[in-house]
Each structure stands twice: as structure tokens, then as C-alpha cells.
Design an enzyme around this catalytic site. Structure first.
Site, short mmCIF file in Angstrom:
data_model
loop_
_atom_site.label_atom_id
_atom_site.label_comp_id
_atom_site.label_asym_id
_atom_site.label_seq_id
_atom_site.Cartn_x
_atom_site.Cartn_y
_atom_site.Cartn_z
N LYS A 70 0.71 -1.08 -0.34
CA LYS A 70 -0.07 -0.04 -0.12
C LYS A 70 0.68 1.66 0.07
O LYS A 70 2.06 1.06 0.71
CB LYS A 70 -1.01 0.15 1.20
CG LYS A 70 -1.78 -0.47 1.03
CD LYS A 70 -3.23 -0.35 2.42
CE LYS A 70 -4.35 -1.76 2.20
NZ LYS A 70 -4.87 -1.72 3.50
N GLU A 71 0.58 1.89 -1.13
CA GLU A 71 1.30 3.38 -0.55
C GLU A 71 0.05 4.69 -0.84
O GLU A 71 -1.19 4.26 -1.14
CB GLU A 71 1.65 3.65 -2.30
CG GLU A 71 1.22 4.05 -3.77
CD GLU A 71 1.72 3.68 -4.71
OE1 GLU A 71 2.96 3.74 -4.54
OE2 GLU A 71 1.32 4.61 -5.57
N LYS A 83 4.93 15.02 -7.48
CA LYS A 83 3.80 14.13 -6.56
C LYS A 83 4.57 12.82 -6.38
O LYS A 83 6.02 12.22 -6.47
CB LYS A 83 2.43 13.77 -7.69
CG LYS A 83 2.16 12.63 -6.88
CD LYS A 83 1.07 11.95 -8.13
CE LYS A 83 0.10 10.25 -7.40
NZ LYS A 83 -1.19 10.87 -8.91
#
Length: 159
Positions: A70-71, A83
């Protein structure tokens, strides 16, 4: 141990168009649709594309490195077109990394061209230093090339 990998690719698209893709969730959607050989799935688990958004990435079988993670979007700078995401669960964190950050920068080169600069930054504790060999910029190169192809195909008509 700290490490960094970078890649740059020139796009034949204005920086504003490239940022519309990279600065939003659209790049994740495009990757999920167009790169099944790299990603089995890209799922939005939290957020709306802004800072704090969490994506669950599951790599296709046979892709080197971790099976997924998960990021979290930790920085979205619309003015400078930067970003950043950081792994917050699983993946590299389970392999001794204390930080695994991906940064996309869209750099204006001219009216009709820009550069996508992809960077991976990582920190790894010394006991797991050999795991640094698992870090590869190749998936970001593939994503940048996909974005280039997509932007070239979907150019607005100049007639």
C-alpha cells in the site's frame, strides 16, 4: 543506508497535460488497464486522489521484488508539478526498508514538450543492505513510456 534511482523521459505533450495525468488518479487507472503484465491490480482504498490517498498495488506474478504494497500520497504540489508517494504497508517495509518513496516530477521543456522525471528514494537498515538489489526503476520507466504513448495518442486536435 540511503539510495536513489532516477529516470527521465521527454514527452511530446505540454507539461499541463502530463500533470493532468500524473497529478491525479488517472495514472493509476491507466496503469491498471494497460499494464496487466506489471500490475495485477491498482485499488483505491482511501481518499480521492489528494494528499492522504492510499492505493493498494498488487504486482503480476513473476514481477521481481515484493508481491504488493500500500502506498500513500504524501505530497501533491500542483504549482511545481511534483507528486510523491510512500509505501505505508507491506512490500518493501517487510524487507527491512524504513522508507520507500516514489516521486514523479513533470518539468516544462517547451510549449509542446515536457519531461517526466521519476525518482525512487529508499532507506534500508544495515542488517538488510543486500535487499537494496531488489530496488529497480524499471516499473517507473514502463509507466513513463505508457504515459508518453497515451499522451501522444490522445493529443487534442490542432485544426
Amino acid at each position: 543506508m540511503f539510495g536513489e534511482l532516477q529516470h527521465e523521459l521527454e514527452l511530446h505533450a505540454p507539461a499541463s497535460e502530463a500533470w493532468d495525468l500524473f497529478g491525479t488518479l488517472r495514472i493509476g487507472q491507466l496503469v491498471a488497464e494497460e499494464l496487466p503484465q506489471l500490475f495485477q491490480s491498482v485499488e483505491l482504498t482511501e481518499g480521492d486522489g489528494g494528499v492522504g490517498t492510499v492505493l493498494k498495488l498488487t504486482f503480476a506474478p513473476g514481477v521481481g521484488g515484493p508481491s504488493g504494497y500500500k502506498e500513500k500520497f504524501t505530497k501533491i504540489d500542483n504549482e511545481n508539478r511534483i507528486k510523491e508517494t510512500e509505501v505505508v504497508e507491506g512490500g518493501y517495509l517487510e524487507l527491512g526498508f524504513s522508507l520507500f518513496r516514489v516521486r514523479f516530477e513533470v518539468i516544462e521543456k517547451g510549449e509542446e514538450s515536457s519531461i517526466i522525471k521519476s525518482t525512487i528514494e529508499y532507506e534500508l537498515n544495515d542488517d538488510n543492505a543486500s535487499n537494496a538489489s531488489l530496488v529497480s526503476i524499471q516499473s517507473l520507466v514502463t509507466i513513463a513510456e505508457l504515459a508518453k504513448s497515451y499522451l501522444n495518442k490522445n493529443k487534442p486536435s490542432t485544426q
